[in-house]
Design a protein around this motif. Structure first.
Motif, PDB file in Angstrom:
ATOM      1  N   GLY A 129       1.795   9.506  -5.342  1.00 41.68           N
ATOM      2  CA  GLY A 129       0.960   8.377  -5.723  1.00 41.68           C
ATOM      3  C   GLY A 129       1.319   7.846  -7.101  1.00 41.68           C
ATOM      4  N   ASP A 177       0.822  -1.207   0.000  1.00 44.98           N
ATOM      5  CA  ASP A 177       0.000   0.000   0.000  1.00 44.98           C
ATOM      6  C   ASP A 177       0.859   1.260   0.000  1.00 44.98           C
ATOM      7  N   HIS A 178       1.647   1.455   1.059  1.00 45.95           N
ATOM      8  CA  HIS A 178       2.466   2.665   1.055  1.00 45.95           C
ATOM      9  C   HIS A 178       3.677   2.552   1.962  1.00 45.95           C
ATOM     10  N   SER A 202       0.295   2.124  -5.311  1.00 45.58           N
ATOM     11  CA  SER A 202       1.128   2.306  -4.124  1.00 45.58           C
ATOM     12  C   SER A 202       1.579   3.762  -4.040  1.00 45.58           C
ATOM     13  N   TYR A 203       2.085   4.154  -2.872  1.00 45.73           N
ATOM     14  CA  TYR A 203       2.505   5.547  -2.738  1.00 45.73           C
ATOM     15  C   TYR A 203       3.534   5.726  -1.637  1.00 45.73           C
ATOM     16  N   LEU A 204       4.225   6.856  -1.698  1.00 45.54           N
ATOM     17  CA  LEU A 204       5.102   7.317  -0.637  1.00 45.54           C
ATOM     18  C   LEU A 204       4.331   8.328   0.194  1.00 45.54           C
ATOM     19  N   GLU A 205       4.331   8.142   1.511  1.00 45.90           N
ATOM     20  CA  GLU A 205       3.683   9.098   2.405  1.00 45.90           C
ATOM     21  C   GLU A 205       4.748   9.873   3.162  1.00 45.90           C
ATOM     22  N   TRP A 213       5.720   0.923   6.852  1.00 43.87           N
ATOM     23  CA  TRP A 213       5.082   0.493   5.611  1.00 43.87           C
ATOM     24  C   TRP A 213       3.777  -0.203   5.921  1.00 43.87           C
ATOM     25  N   VAL A 232      -5.735   8.285  -1.612  1.00 41.02           N
ATOM     26  CA  VAL A 232      -4.491   8.187  -2.376  1.00 41.02           C
ATOM     27  C   VAL A 232      -4.622   8.958  -3.682  1.00 41.02           C
ATOM     28  N   ILE A 285       1.699  13.116  -0.439  1.00 40.43           N
ATOM     29  CA  ILE A 285       1.690  11.786  -1.046  1.00 40.43           C
ATOM     30  C   ILE A 285       2.255  11.836  -2.463  1.00 40.43           C
ATOM     31  N   ARG A 319      -2.127  -3.602   1.870  1.00 42.07           N
ATOM     32  CA  ARG A 319      -3.568  -3.420   1.684  1.00 42.07           C
ATOM     33  C   ARG A 319      -4.269  -4.768   1.540  1.00 42.07           C
TER      34      ARG A 319
END
Length: 285
Positions: free
Chosen positions: A51, A11-12, A56-59, A86, A153, A49, A89
């Protein structure tokens, strides 16, 4: 559905710091400009974010005001740890949580969470936090959306339609490699571990076929990861982004090749993120 990583999607990846604007500027300078995510329901933390097309993404996570005390990640944010957590999901959160409990891993939740987006929409989701540790550090936490995922997201203009397609894997730092490998085998049904030594970064490494996690422990001569573990405990120290064209990515982002025993080409972005944190790129199959 089993409790292994085949039941989940990455997920992230979380980067923590005291100043969201400075973190955002660092990523934007690399061509990874984030979108502002919004303020969490606790009123203390907010995020930005990056995205990717695969979902998936970087937060980038910080506090709204510098003197605020964030829940759960106070030290990681306050000391700008950089890579620190991390999430994976699932569409069956309660089933997955119960499976992990039955394997002997403590689970908190499901916990309802929400965030008001910058345009006023409410994004809601649930999480399950694994183990007796800060969520997402030694183990990933589980997440399931309750409103349309696009609210939580946002897709980022900076990477949409590019060769950078998502977050490929997490580099987890631990003090005892064999113990961590045994835990991941037990809790997540992982097998076919490959062990090797990274002489470039002075690491012992364990990888699992088909898994997004690479577990690492410092060799005696390693100072940077040893100091990071002493300071924060077991947690991710880096993430690899997936690219469909390594040469194209290397032409626009300064990369240092990473010697490692895989057929894929990989490299590190030539700068640190937080406390000895790293972000790299690996070419997908």
């Amino acid at each position: 559905m089993d409790g292994g990583f085949s039941a989940f999607q990455f997920d992230h990846a979380i980067f923590a710091g005291r100043d969201l604007e400075s973190m955002s500027d660092q990523f934007a300078a690399l061509g990874l400009a984030p979108e502002y995510g919004g303020v969490h329901a606790n009123g203390v933390t907010h995020n930005a974010i990056v995205g990717f097309d695969d979902g998936s993404y970087l937060e980038l996570l910080s506090t709204v005001e510098p003197d605020q005390t964030p829940p759960r990640r106070e030290r990681l944010i306050g000391e700008t740890a950089g890579p620190c957590g991390w999430a994976v999901r699932t569409t069956a959160l309660e089933t997955a949580a119960e499976r992990l409990r039955s394997s002997g891993l403590s689970v908190e939740g499901p916990v309802a969470m929400e965030r008001r987006t910058d345009d006023g929409e409410l994004a809601t989701w649930e999480c399950a936090f694994l183990g007796d540790c800060v969520p997402g550090t030694r183990y990933p936490f589980l997440i399931a959306d309750r409103t349309p995922r696009s609210r939580r997201v946002p897709s980022s203009d900076s990477v949409r339609g590019t060769e950078l397609t998502g977050v490929h894997s997490v580099l987890l730092g631990v003090s005892d490699l064999e113990q961590a490998i045994a835990e991941y085998e037990r809790y997540f049904d992982l097998e076919s571990v490959t062990r090797w030594t990274d002489a470039d970064l002075n690491l012992e490494v364990g990888t699992f076929e088909g898994s997004p996690v690479t577990i690492t422990a410092p060799l005696p001569e390693n100072e940077w990861l040893t100091e990071r573990l002493d300071r924060f405990g077991a947690l991710p120290w880096g993430f690899l982004l997936e690219t469909t064209d390594f040469d194209r990515t290397a032409a626009r982002i300064p990369l240092r090749r990473w010697p490692q025993p895989f057929p894929e080409r990989a490299g590190w972005i030539d700068e640190e993120f937080g406390v000895s944190g790293r972000l790299g790129v690996i070419e997908g199959a």
